[in-house]
Design an enzyme around this catalytic site. Sequence first.
Site, PDB file in Angstrom:
ATOM      1  N   ASP A 102     -13.804   0.165  22.132  1.00 58.02           N
ATOM      2  CA  ASP A 102     -13.798   1.565  22.555  1.00 58.02           C
ATOM      3  C   ASP A 102     -12.428   2.185  22.280  1.00 58.02           C
ATOM      4  OD1 ASP A 102     -16.340   1.134  23.534  1.00 58.02           O
ATOM      5  OD2 ASP A 102     -15.633   0.706  25.567  1.00 58.02           O
TER       6      ASP A 102
HETATM    7  N1  URA Z   1     -16.848  -3.919  26.082  1.00 60.60           N
HETATM    8  C1  URA Z   1     -16.522  -2.647  26.421  1.00 60.60           C
HETATM    9  O1  URA Z   1     -17.000  -2.122  27.405  1.00 60.60           O
HETATM   10  N2  URA Z   1     -15.656  -1.997  25.626  1.00 60.60           N
HETATM   11  C2  URA Z   1     -15.072  -2.533  24.555  1.00 60.60           C
HETATM   12  O2  URA Z   1     -14.275  -1.879  23.883  1.00 60.60           O
HETATM   13  C3  URA Z   1     -15.421  -3.854  24.214  1.00 60.60           C
HETATM   14  C4  URA Z   1     -16.306  -4.522  25.006  1.00 60.60           C
END
Ligand code: URA
Length: 237
Positions: A102
């Site tokens: 993310d």
């Molecule tokens: N899980 C998440 O919630 N975000 C990420 O960036 C990676 C795994």
Amino acid sequence: MRLDKFLTETGNGTRSQIKVYIKKGLVTVNGSVAKDGSVHIDETKDTVCFQNKAVLYQKNRYYMLHKPKGVVCATKDNVSKTVLQLFAPDLQKGLFPVGRLDKDTEGLLFLTTDGDFSHRLMSPKKHVEKTYYFEAEGSLDAEEIKRLEAGIEIAKDEPLTLPARLSDIQQDNTLTKGCLTITEGRFHQVKRMLQAVGCHVVYLKRLSIGQVSLDETLAPGEYRELTEAELHAFNKK
Ligand code: URA
């Protein structure tokens, strides 16, 4: 080198895609249509064409990036800076991120030119472990830890998550910190798993993928090539 290996290593697709392209007659070696990916070619002498374009031999490249917050895992984006833009311009061609973190997640991200490598690491069928350090508002009791580890519902229309592992859990009045290891890569998976037991993630960092850990000498935004030993861990050498 085998023709199919040559084509995957030059970033023309995964091994299964290459098989289809060869079947469709899209690949020629020295002007003759190739019939079989297992045929051996001399990459320094033979002329291989894919869809009528000569394929120049360039070895695949593999990097680890310490992804900082605020950049997106994409090759192009109209709004935000991308992970690719953290690389020197002459390295960017053909490079793409392996899976996604993310925008607000930090930590270990691989970038490569090798589609096959990416597929092998990200497919849930391959069960490659990814470990995340998290800080979350809320608390976790033994029952919730058990549910997270066994497989938990994160959305009504999705199957339960695959078995996971929690470690190094520390809790104070408001915050729970720890590590969660998963083998899938569903959208916002770690955040949604913890949310399912009432914990709201406020910080997330990926520490490792398989046997390879983030090189902590890399500051956020810095990258380096994967070493032979790291590639070996993914059967690339
Ligand atoms: N899980 C998440 O919630 N975000 C990420 O960036 C990676 C795994």
